[in-house]
Design a protein around this motif. Structure first.
Motif, mmCIF file in Angstrom:
data_model
loop_
_atom_site.group_PDB
_atom_site.id
_atom_site.type_symbol
_atom_site.label_atom_id
_atom_site.label_comp_id
_atom_site.label_asym_id
_atom_site.label_seq_id
_atom_site.Cartn_x
_atom_site.Cartn_y
_atom_site.Cartn_z
ATOM 1 N N LEU A 89 22.837 2.922 -6.637
ATOM 2 C CA LEU A 89 21.541 2.628 -6.041
ATOM 3 C C LEU A 89 20.501 3.559 -6.662
ATOM 4 O O LEU A 89 20.528 4.778 -6.443
ATOM 5 N N LEU A 90 19.605 2.984 -7.447
ATOM 6 C CA LEU A 90 18.609 3.778 -8.157
ATOM 7 C C LEU A 90 17.266 3.704 -7.442
ATOM 8 O O LEU A 90 16.813 2.634 -7.049
ATOM 9 N N ARG A 91 16.627 4.868 -7.286
ATOM 10 C CA ARG A 91 15.239 4.908 -6.838
ATOM 11 C C ARG A 91 14.418 5.502 -7.975
ATOM 12 O O ARG A 91 14.752 6.563 -8.502
ATOM 13 N N TYR A 92 13.354 4.794 -8.364
ATOM 14 C CA TYR A 92 12.527 5.296 -9.454
ATOM 15 C C TYR A 92 11.085 4.873 -9.233
ATOM 16 O O TYR A 92 10.781 4.009 -8.399
ATOM 17 N N ALA A 93 10.184 5.494 -9.969
ATOM 18 C CA ALA A 93 8.747 5.245 -9.791
ATOM 19 C C ALA A 93 8.373 3.847 -10.250
ATOM 20 O O ALA A 93 8.885 3.329 -11.244
ATOM 21 N N LEU A 94 7.458 3.246 -9.526
ATOM 22 C CA LEU A 94 6.909 1.946 -9.910
ATOM 23 C C LEU A 94 6.058 2.087 -11.168
ATOM 24 O O LEU A 94 5.602 3.187 -11.503
ATOM 25 N N PRO A 95 5.832 0.991 -11.890
ATOM 26 C CA PRO A 95 5.037 1.087 -13.118
ATOM 27 C C PRO A 95 3.606 1.512 -12.840
ATOM 28 O O PRO A 95 2.989 1.072 -11.868
ATOM 29 N N ARG A 103 -0.040 5.991 -7.922
ATOM 30 C CA ARG A 103 1.074 5.454 -8.701
ATOM 31 C C ARG A 103 1.163 6.159 -10.057
ATOM 32 O O ARG A 103 2.259 6.399 -10.573
ATOM 33 N N VAL A 104 0.022 6.494 -10.637
ATOM 34 C CA VAL A 104 0.012 7.254 -11.892
ATOM 35 C C VAL A 104 0.677 8.613 -11.691
ATOM 36 O O VAL A 104 1.514 9.039 -12.490
ATOM 37 N N ALA A 105 0.317 9.293 -10.603
ATOM 38 C CA ALA A 105 0.923 10.600 -10.320
ATOM 39 C C ALA A 105 2.426 10.485 -10.122
ATOM 40 O O ALA A 105 3.198 11.331 -10.586
ATOM 41 N N ALA A 106 2.868 9.438 -9.438
ATOM 42 C CA ALA A 106 4.305 9.239 -9.228
ATOM 43 C C ALA A 106 5.020 8.994 -10.545
ATOM 44 O O ALA A 106 6.099 9.546 -10.794
ATOM 45 N N ALA A 107 4.433 8.174 -11.415
ATOM 46 C CA ALA A 107 5.065 7.882 -12.702
ATOM 47 C C ALA A 107 5.154 9.129 -13.562
ATOM 48 O O ALA A 107 6.166 9.362 -14.242
ATOM 49 N N TYR A 108 4.120 9.953 -13.547
ATOM 50 C CA TYR A 108 4.124 11.179 -14.353
ATOM 51 C C TYR A 108 5.127 12.203 -13.820
ATOM 52 O O TYR A 108 5.669 12.998 -14.586
ATOM 53 N N SER A 150 -0.892 -8.319 -13.131
ATOM 54 C CA SER A 150 0.222 -7.711 -13.874
ATOM 55 C C SER A 150 1.456 -7.568 -12.985
ATOM 56 O O SER A 150 1.349 -7.595 -11.753
ATOM 57 N N PRO A 151 2.641 -7.422 -13.575
ATOM 58 C CA PRO A 151 3.859 -7.289 -12.767
ATOM 59 C C PRO A 151 3.799 -6.068 -11.860
ATOM 60 O O PRO A 151 3.347 -4.996 -12.265
ATOM 61 N N ALA A 152 4.265 -6.236 -10.643
ATOM 62 C CA ALA A 152 4.290 -5.134 -9.683
ATOM 63 C C ALA A 152 5.507 -4.247 -9.866
ATOM 64 O O ALA A 152 5.544 -3.122 -9.365
ATOM 65 N N ASP A 153 6.505 -4.741 -10.578
ATOM 66 C CA ASP A 153 7.739 -3.995 -10.812
ATOM 67 C C ASP A 153 8.259 -4.402 -12.190
ATOM 68 O O ASP A 153 7.831 -5.403 -12.779
ATOM 69 N N PHE A 154 9.186 -3.612 -12.696
ATOM 70 C CA PHE A 154 9.820 -3.952 -13.959
ATOM 71 C C PHE A 154 10.736 -5.161 -13.775
ATOM 72 O O PHE A 154 11.176 -5.472 -12.661
ATOM 73 N N ALA A 155 11.040 -5.848 -14.876
ATOM 74 C CA ALA A 155 11.815 -7.090 -14.799
ATOM 75 C C ALA A 155 13.208 -6.871 -14.242
ATOM 76 O O ALA A 155 13.762 -7.754 -13.579
ATOM 77 N N HIS A 156 13.791 -5.708 -14.493
ATOM 78 C CA HIS A 156 15.123 -5.401 -13.951
ATOM 79 C C HIS A 156 15.303 -3.890 -13.951
ATOM 80 O O HIS A 156 14.602 -3.162 -14.659
ATOM 81 N N PRO A 157 16.236 -3.372 -13.135
ATOM 82 C CA PRO A 157 16.465 -1.928 -13.094
ATOM 83 C C PRO A 157 17.084 -1.443 -14.398
ATOM 84 O O PRO A 157 17.548 -2.244 -15.221
ATOM 85 N N PRO A 158 17.101 -0.145 -14.620
ATOM 86 C CA PRO A 158 17.657 0.393 -15.868
ATOM 87 C C PRO A 158 19.122 0.017 -16.046
ATOM 88 O O PRO A 158 19.895 -0.038 -15.086
ATOM 89 N N SER A 165 6.671 8.889 -2.107
ATOM 90 C CA SER A 165 7.856 8.026 -2.029
ATOM 91 C C SER A 165 7.481 6.553 -1.880
ATOM 92 O O SER A 165 8.272 5.671 -2.242
ATOM 93 N N ASP A 166 6.277 6.278 -1.372
ATOM 94 C CA ASP A 166 5.866 4.881 -1.255
ATOM 95 C C ASP A 166 5.503 4.274 -2.609
ATOM 96 O O ASP A 166 5.249 3.077 -2.711
ATOM 97 N N GLN A 167 5.493 5.097 -3.646
ATOM 98 C CA GLN A 167 5.223 4.615 -4.996
ATOM 99 C C GLN A 167 6.510 4.459 -5.798
ATOM 100 O O GLN A 167 6.511 4.522 -7.026
ATOM 101 N N THR A 168 7.611 4.280 -5.104
ATOM 102 C CA THR A 168 8.911 4.088 -5.747
ATOM 103 C C THR A 168 9.510 2.759 -5.305
ATOM 104 O O THR A 168 9.035 2.122 -4.363
ATOM 105 N N VAL A 169 10.561 2.367 -6.007
ATOM 106 C CA VAL A 169 11.314 1.170 -5.660
ATOM 107 C C VAL A 169 12.794 1.501 -5.776
ATOM 108 O O VAL A 169 13.182 2.362 -6.581
ATOM 109 N N SER A 170 13.611 0.875 -4.974
ATOM 110 C CA SER A 170 15.059 1.088 -5.028
ATOM 111 C C SER A 170 15.751 -0.212 -5.383
ATOM 112 O O SER A 170 15.423 -1.274 -4.827
ATOM 113 N N HIS A 171 16.697 -0.133 -6.306
ATOM 114 C CA HIS A 171 17.466 -1.296 -6.729
ATOM 115 C C HIS A 171 18.929 -0.903 -6.897
ATOM 116 O O HIS A 171 19.239 0.171 -7.429
#
Length: 475
Positions: free
Chosen positions: A441-447, A98-103, A454-462, A429-435
């Motif tokens: 439709l946005l796909r972006y890296a999980l926190p 997940r760190v690699a995906a975020a970076y 801790s939260p598994a995802d951000f509170a809301h999409p950008p 790609s399994d370290q992303t979420v789509s909203h």
């Protein structure tokens, strides 16, 4: 070298806490340990990290360790707040993939299935008469300044730019581009003495001044009820404020309607935050901003100091005007007089610091880190600094300032052990979420930062750039 984090214009009667680590960046010292010491945190705080391996980021330099350590520092800072608020000790377990995906988030980000064009045609490495030069022209105004400095038309092609630079010495090209307000740097071999001077000043710095003690708000997340004014853009600052939002803060990013923004980049760094536009040189908008500032707990500054000072938003101004606030500062090069107003981006700092040659595949053409590691690491470290300062503010009172720069992070990386062979997973790609969002439709890296519960995802999409009203959410 003077202290690269110094805040000018603040009374010497104020209590200043300088970095607590001097020359500690040696083999075996992790970025987590160095950062915690810089922030005055107990060494034992690092023991709550359950190591599960380095992030899969292959590099000649120790990027995997830098990334994992920076993310873990932010997660540890959040758990220290929870512990102080009576929620007990939490284990930190930030997943390396997940760190690699975020970076490398820009490689995973899509809008309606379409990936962005990350680099503009005029950005990149170019050979010159006597070396190599790196340009950054992703923003249209920087591209226009770049071509103008070299006598080229606004619509010049990459080939035309390359031809012009091939006839010019690197130092002369950089001088002309910077003088025009553009962004470029020579690809230099590095300066170990400068890196030693910089690492002796720490990777993070903090200063404290007199101020009232503010209370915590109720809530399960460590930053519940905390209000953050986000005056940043590009990557590092948005990563810092996105991390604060992940842990419960109400983050409101404020941009000028007169300064162009890259839409996809804003969205990639905008999860969990809100976005508003205010012209701080217009009286009505300035009044709205000042009202927001008066009720803010944290302000994150990513703009050049001269511009902030012109608007009355220098750290010295803020210390005087908003007692009890936490000020988090970010810079490309540092805060010395010679560095503070110099424009820079991750790729430019890589070139100027010697990283580009360290990452060269053949020793003849400069290379680059596998991700924008200076940006992302500075963001997570600054978020950790802001959380550490908030915890100190709530327990002791005071007005607190924390700071870091991309060049400080680069110095730490260059002074750390070399990278190791890390198996890189090409599919994250399994370290992303789509909203679904107002932008599509946005796909972006999980926190990336994670602790037990801790939260598994951000509170809301950008939110789209400038789409929110300039008000705080109710507490």
């Amino acid at each position: 070298m003077a202290n690269p984090f110094h805040i000018p214009g603040v009374s010497v009667e104020s209590r200043a806490l300088m970095p607590l680590v001097r020359g500690a960046h040696t083999a075996g010292v992790t970025v987590l340990g160095v950062a915690l010491a810089d922030l005055g945190e107990a060494e034992t705080a690092a023991s709550r990290v359950e190591s599960i391996g380095p992030a899969p980021l292959a590099s000649r330099l120790g990027v995997a360790a830098l990334a994992q350590g920076s993310v873990d520092t932010a997660a540890v800072a959040a758990t220290l707040i929870l512990e102080e608020r009576g929620a007990g000790t939490r284990a930190v377990r930030s997943d390396p993939r997940r760190v690699a995906a975020a970076y490398g988030s820009e490689r995973l980000f899509t809008i309606d299935g379409t990936p962005p064009a990350v680099w503009a045609a005029l950005s990149g490495f170019f050979p010159t008469v006597d070396g190599w030069l790196r340009t950054h022209a992703n923003y249209p105004h920087h591209a226009k300044r770049l071509t103008g400095a070299l006598g080229l038309p606004d619509d010049a092609t990459r080939e035309q730019l390359g031809d012009a630079l091939a006839r010019t010495r690197a130092t002369e090209a950089v001088r002309r581009i910077r003088a025009a307000g553009g962004v470029a740097a020579e690809a230099r071999p590095g300066d170990p003495a400068e890196d030693r001077r910089r690492t002796s000043a720490g990777i993070l710095a903090r200063q404290s001044f007199a101020g009232p003690r503010r209370p915590w708000m109720d809530g399960e997340l460590p930053l519940a009820g905390i209000r953050v004014l986000d005056l940043t853009r590009v990557i590092a600052g948005p990563v810092a404020t996105r991390t604060l939002a992940l842990f419960g803060a109400d983050v409101l990013r404020v941009d000028s309607p007169r300064l162009p923004e890259i839409g996809w980049q804003h969205l990639d760094g905008g999860a969990g935050k809100r976005s508003t536009l205010l012209d701080l040189e217009a009286s009505g908008d300035r009044g709205r901003f000042d009202a927001l500032l008066a009720d803010a707990d944290v302000i994150v500054l990513g703009y050049r100091p001269s511009g902030l000072a012109r608007l009355g938003l220098s750290p010295a101004d803020l210390v005087a005007r908003v007692p009890g606030i936490v000020i988090a500062r970010l810079s490309a090069w540092g805060f010395d007089d010679g560095d503070a107003d110099r424009r820079g981006f991750d790729s430019i700092v890589q070139a100027a610091s010697g990283i580009a040659w360290k990452e060269s595949a053949d020793g003849r053409v400069p290379g680059a880190l596998p991700v924008q590691a200076l940006d992302h690491s500075a963001g997570y470290l600054l978020a950790a600094g802001a959380m550490s300062a908030l915890r100190r503010q709530r327990s002791q009172g005071g007005t607190h300032v924390v700071a870091t720069s991309l060049r400080q992070v680069a110095a730490h990386l260059l002074s750390s052990p070399a990278g190791r062979a890390v198996e890189v997973d090409p599919d994250l790609s399994d370290q992303t979420v789509s909203h679904q969002s107002a932008s599509g439709l946005l796909r972006y890296a999980l926190p990336a930062p994670s602790y037990a519960g801790s939260p598994a995802d951000f509170a809301h999409p950008p939110h789209p750039w400038g789409s929110d009203v300039a008000k705080w959410l109710p507490r």
